[in-house]
Design a protein around this motif. Structure first.
Motif, PDB file in Angstrom:
ATOM      1  N   UNK A  61       0.821  -1.207   0.000  1.00 15.66           N
ATOM      2  CA  UNK A  61       0.000   0.000   0.000  1.00 15.66           C
ATOM      3  C   UNK A  61       0.857   1.260   0.000  1.00 15.66           C
ATOM      4  N   UNK A  62       1.939   1.238   0.770  1.00 17.42           N
ATOM      5  CA  UNK A  62       2.753   2.434   0.960  1.00 17.42           C
ATOM      6  C   UNK A  62       3.629   2.758  -0.242  1.00 17.42           C
ATOM      7  N   UNK A  63       4.291   1.743  -0.798  1.00 21.37           N
ATOM      8  CA  UNK A  63       5.263   1.998  -1.867  1.00 21.37           C
ATOM      9  C   UNK A  63       4.639   2.631  -3.109  1.00 21.37           C
ATOM     10  N   UNK A  64       3.466   2.177  -3.590  1.00 24.96           N
ATOM     11  CA  UNK A  64       2.858   2.875  -4.739  1.00 24.96           C
ATOM     12  C   UNK A  64       2.515   4.330  -4.439  1.00 24.96           C
ATOM     13  N   UNK A  65       2.138   4.625  -3.182  1.00 23.96           N
ATOM     14  CA  UNK A  65       1.858   6.020  -2.810  1.00 23.96           C
ATOM     15  C   UNK A  65       3.123   6.861  -2.923  1.00 23.96           C
ATOM     16  N   UNK A  66       4.244   6.329  -2.422  1.00 21.56           N
ATOM     17  CA  UNK A  66       5.519   7.038  -2.533  1.00 21.56           C
ATOM     18  C   UNK A  66       5.913   7.192  -4.002  1.00 21.56           C
ATOM     19  N   UNK A  67       5.710   6.138  -4.778  1.00 24.77           N
ATOM     20  CA  UNK A  67       6.046   6.173  -6.206  1.00 24.77           C
ATOM     21  C   UNK A  67       5.271   7.270  -6.922  1.00 24.77           C
ATOM     22  N   UNK A  68       3.959   7.293  -6.722  1.00 27.00           N
ATOM     23  CA  UNK A  68       3.119   8.303  -7.379  1.00 27.00           C
ATOM     24  C   UNK A  68       3.466   9.706  -6.897  1.00 27.00           C
ATOM     25  N   UNK A  69       3.685   9.858  -5.586  1.00 24.87           N
ATOM     26  CA  UNK A  69       3.996  11.175  -5.033  1.00 24.87           C
ATOM     27  C   UNK A  69       5.298  11.720  -5.602  1.00 24.87           C
ATOM     28  N   UNK A  70       6.286  10.834  -5.781  1.00 26.92           N
ATOM     29  CA  UNK A  70       7.601  11.274  -6.259  1.00 26.92           C
ATOM     30  C   UNK A  70       7.546  11.806  -7.679  1.00 26.92           C
ATOM     31  N   UNK A  71       6.609  11.310  -8.473  1.00 26.93           N
ATOM     32  CA  UNK A  71       6.455  11.809  -9.835  1.00 26.93           C
ATOM     33  C   UNK A  71       5.965  13.250  -9.848  1.00 26.93           C
ATOM     34  N   UNK A  72       5.404  13.690  -8.722  1.00 21.79           N
ATOM     35  CA  UNK A  72       4.827  15.037  -8.641  1.00 21.79           C
ATOM     36  C   UNK A  72       5.694  15.976  -7.808  1.00 21.79           C
ATOM     37  N   UNK A 107      11.471   3.190  -4.333  1.00 19.22           N
ATOM     38  CA  UNK A 107      10.179   3.564  -4.929  1.00 19.22           C
ATOM     39  C   UNK A 107      10.153   5.047  -5.290  1.00 19.22           C
ATOM     40  N   UNK A 108      10.827   5.896  -4.490  1.00 15.52           N
ATOM     41  CA  UNK A 108      10.891   7.321  -4.810  1.00 15.52           C
ATOM     42  C   UNK A 108      11.685   7.554  -6.084  1.00 15.52           C
ATOM     43  N   UNK A 109      12.807   6.860  -6.240  1.00  9.70           N
ATOM     44  CA  UNK A 109      13.606   6.994  -7.461  1.00  9.70           C
ATOM     45  C   UNK A 109      12.852   6.468  -8.682  1.00  9.70           C
ATOM     46  N   UNK A 110      12.127   5.375  -8.490  1.00 10.42           N
ATOM     47  CA  UNK A 110      11.345   4.798  -9.591  1.00 10.42           C
ATOM     48  C   UNK A 110      10.241   5.760 -10.030  1.00 10.42           C
ATOM     49  N   UNK A 111       9.467   6.240  -9.077  1.00  7.10           N
ATOM     50  CA  UNK A 111       8.357   7.124  -9.419  1.00  7.10           C
ATOM     51  C   UNK A 111       8.806   8.434 -10.029  1.00  7.10           C
ATOM     52  N   UNK A 112       9.914   8.970  -9.530  1.00  7.29           N
ATOM     53  CA  UNK A 112      10.394  10.253 -10.036  1.00  7.29           C
ATOM     54  C   UNK A 112      10.844  10.175 -11.484  1.00  7.29           C
ATOM     55  N   UNK A 113      11.151   8.970 -11.953  1.00 10.66           N
ATOM     56  CA  UNK A 113      11.607   8.806 -13.336  1.00 10.66           C
ATOM     57  C   UNK A 113      10.490   9.041 -14.349  1.00 10.66           C
ATOM     58  N   UNK A 114       9.257   9.001 -13.899  1.00  6.91           N
ATOM     59  CA  UNK A 114       8.129   9.042 -14.837  1.00  6.91           C
ATOM     60  C   UNK A 114       7.947  10.396 -15.514  1.00  6.91           C
ATOM     61  N   UNK A 115       8.080  11.477 -14.767  1.00  4.60           N
ATOM     62  CA  UNK A 115       7.752  12.801 -15.307  1.00  4.60           C
ATOM     63  C   UNK A 115       8.992  13.690 -15.406  1.00  4.60           C
ATOM     64  N   UNK A 116       8.930  14.726 -16.236  1.00  3.25           N
ATOM     65  CA  UNK A 116      10.065  15.657 -16.345  1.00  3.25           C
ATOM     66  C   UNK A 116      10.350  16.417 -15.067  1.00  3.25           C
TER      67      UNK A 116
END
Length: 340
Positions: A61-72, A107-116
């Motif tokens: 539950x937590x890791x996808x939230x961190x992933x999505x948040x990091x993209x923003x 998960x933060x590094x992964x999510x942050x890779x998604x957006x510019x």
């Protein structure tokens, strides 16, 4: 340019990429506003309540939230927001702190890779190649999706401990700060796409100065100086390498592997600046430096923040991060070879 005594041509370089630095600073300040609004901290009690005392389920539950948040909000800011929460959960529930901190950083590094706007290296690539926001995100999506799947597989096939979490203190939501921060986030993305980077920092500073001074007072300005130093030092290194006729890979799997490897040595932001001097293809470069942030601790500033706040030993951090990096790198190579 002139040539003196047969030496290399003299030049007057731009010592700092002021455009990228302005945009990065604007986004980090805006991310601080989102953090102080309490919107992400409010998610914690709900996630804990949904975990049913299962460590594995809490991670899922937590890791996808961190992933999505990091993209923003950028990966560095995500660590400042979530690692104190992870540490608190560990102390309250007996959650494996080392595992939780390391997986959160990945998960933060992964999510942050998604957006510019997810991390500094993406901002640099986005500006340098004048890419559209949607173009960048769509092309990075297959890699980020599979990286997240790999991370969740790591969780699924790990041991499942029982946790018992006491009640957490409620966090207030500052709606006014949330609205201002969301508005500035959208505005800075627009200004970044239209090349008005210096305007983004001016508007961000003025709005927070007038409406929410707490954001500017609590902002870590030393972080901006760190990025400025990185841009100065490694832009010069890229120039010297090109003048020394040292060829760097400019595309495909070779570029991906080389940029991911260099990120393990000097971090992914400087590695990005070094490779830009050889005018490479943007996608393998972006994939390489982002994957490179998930390995050794030096690969990403987010890792350093996570380890510092979480007080995790480097050896324990690498016990999870290095195997993940190897698998993620292999998956990325396969995607590039298949031309997906």
């Amino acid at each position: 340019m002139t040539i003196i005594d047969g030496s290399l041509p003299k030049r007057t370089p731009e010592l700092v990429d002021w455009g990228s630095l302005s945009l990065i600073t604007s986004l980090i300040i805006t991310s601080k506003g989102l953090e102080l609004s309490g919107v992400f901290g409010r998610l914690a009690p709900r996630l804990v309540g949904m975990s049913n005392h299962s460590e594995k389920r809490l991670f899922l539950l937590l890791l996808p939230v961190i992933t999505f948040s990091s993209a923003i909000i950028m990966n560095d800011t995500a660590m400042l927001v979530f690692i104190p929460l992870v540490v608190a959960l560990s102390e309250l529930s007996g959650l494996d702190k080392t595992k939780a901190v390391t997986l959160s950083a990945i998960s933060a590094n992964v999510g942050s890779a998604l957006t510019p706007i997810g991390n500094p290296q993406n901002i640099i690539i986005w500006r340098h190649y004048e890419l559209g926001f949607l173009t960048f995100t769509v092309d990075m999506f297959p890699f980020v999706l599979l990286w997240l799947v790999v991370l969740l597989f790591f969780v699924v096939f790990s041991t499942d401990e029982t946790i018992s979490v006491e009640s957490l203190p409620p966090l207030a939501l500052r709606r006014d700060l949330l609205l201002v921060s969301v508005f500035l986030l959208g505005l800075n993305v627009y200004l970044g796409e239209t090349g008005r980077h210096e305007l983004s920092i001016a508007i961000t500073l003025i709005l927070f100065l007038l409406l929410e001074r707490d954001v500017l007072l609590s902002f870590d300005w030393a972080l901006v100086l760190t990025f400025a130093f990185i841009f100065i030092d490694f832009n010069e290194l890229s120039y010297l390498l090109s003048k020394a006729s040292l060829s760097l890979p400019t595309g495909g799997v070779k570029l991906l592997i080389a940029s991911a490897t260099l990120s393990q040595l000097i971090s992914n932001v400087p590695a990005t600046v070094v490779f830009l001097g050889s005018k490479p293809e943007w996608l393998p470069l972006a994939v390489g430096v982002n994957a490179g942030g998930t390995g050794f601790i030096v690969g990403s500033l987010a890792n350093l923040i996570a380890v510092r706040i979480g007080r995790v030993r480097l050896r324990d951090f690498h016990r999870y991060s290095v195997p993940y990096f190897i698998v993620a790198l292999v998956v990325s190579i396969v995607i590039i070879l298949l031309g997906v």
